[in-house]
Design an enzyme around this catalytic site. Sequence first.
Site, PDB file in Angstrom:
ATOM      1  CD  GLN A 202      -2.805  -1.419   0.260  1.00 47.08           C
ATOM      2  OE1 GLN A 202      -3.792  -0.686   0.244  1.00 47.08           O
ATOM      3  NE2 GLN A 202      -2.614  -2.365  -0.653  1.00 47.08           N
ATOM      4  N   GLY A 243     -11.905   2.845   4.114  1.00 47.62           N
ATOM      5  CA  GLY A 243     -11.000   1.952   3.411  1.00 47.62           C
ATOM      6  C   GLY A 243     -10.066   2.679   2.457  1.00 47.62           C
ATOM      7  CG  HIS A 244      -7.364   0.268   0.060  1.00 45.96           C
ATOM      8  ND1 HIS A 244      -6.453  -0.677  -0.315  1.00 45.96           N
ATOM      9  CD2 HIS A 244      -8.568  -0.211  -0.322  1.00 45.96           C
ATOM     10  CE1 HIS A 244      -7.070  -1.668  -0.916  1.00 45.96           C
ATOM     11  NE2 HIS A 244      -8.352  -1.417  -0.926  1.00 45.96           N
ATOM     12  CG  ASN A 245      -6.879   3.441  -3.359  1.00 43.85           C
ATOM     13  OD1 ASN A 245      -6.546   2.303  -3.062  1.00 43.85           O
ATOM     14  ND2 ASN A 245      -6.028   4.336  -3.825  1.00 43.85           N
TER      15      ASN A 245
END
Length: 350
Positions: A202, A243-245
């Site tokens: 990540q 969460g990511h992005n």
Amino acid sequence: MSTRLGKLVERLGGRLTGDAETEISGIAPLDAATASHITFLSNPKLRQQAAQTKAAALILSESDEPIIRATYTGALIVTDNPYAYFARTAQFFAELQAIPVVPGVDPSARVHPDAQISPTAFVGPHVTVDAGAQIEGGAVIDAGCFIGRSARVGEQTHFYANVSFHAGCEIGRGGIIHSGAVIGADGFGFARENGVYIKIPQTGRVVIGNDVEIGANTTIDRGALADTVIEDGVKLDNQIQIGHNCHIGAHTAMAGCVGVAGSAKIGKYCTFGGAAMVLGHLTIADNVHISSGSLVSRSILEPGQYTGFYPLAKNAEWEKSAVIVRNLGTMREKIRDLEKTIKSLIGKKQ
């Protein structure tokens, strides 16, 4: 610590009716206020309580003024938005009562030589500031926080105790991050091969705008490749997972325990009730309002209020409803067959 009503109005605006020299020492609810307090009326259902309050001054709207004035003898501050005026008044008294923060770095803090800390910032006990990190003027970093490599903390931003702010993350000016929040942990990214999960590094960041507040134990994952973005004015309650992005639009607010899965794009001025859930890779338009406990399983492209849960019922009633829902497909086919039969019989009669 007290202030004059006139001084308060000079600072916050509004129209004062009454003695500008009246001293007030704090703000209190309608039913608990005394002659040293100011209070407010924002809910018309509480007009009777407001008319009987013992407060020295009352914040209210122009429409409520004639009704309250008939029985209330204290000073009035008339404003378009009494609730917002109350919030600013509460901020004013909080500033009066706050213990001044003395700039400097506590001797127990561990600051890398390559970190940059403004002389007007405060770094508290047992804080770790890694290489290349920047802490700008007036920032307050309370005890036990971790500021990762090349992270940036903007002016006048306050980290409460034990915040983890990982490498490369950024937050603008005037932010507040409460204790236990983790900003920039790895997103949940894995590829599957032959039944085994392979970790995807990540390498993105978390980029947070100005005037953002993040609640206790809330977690915001760093992006996989691109950044996770939290725009200006966003307000996140406690124990939220982003969460990511993900991309959260300006001035969106989320209540406790909301969960947003990776790569969701949420618009500006949205609200999410407690425990609402948003699936990944969805798009939500500006000015969308999600009720508490709702599951957002598809993109929402039009503004409005959205709700997605069964109303609470006794367990036996809920079980009956669940059985009906499970059988809806069969019932639909039977109804279609009946419609065909009815049409056929009507056709024969004609």
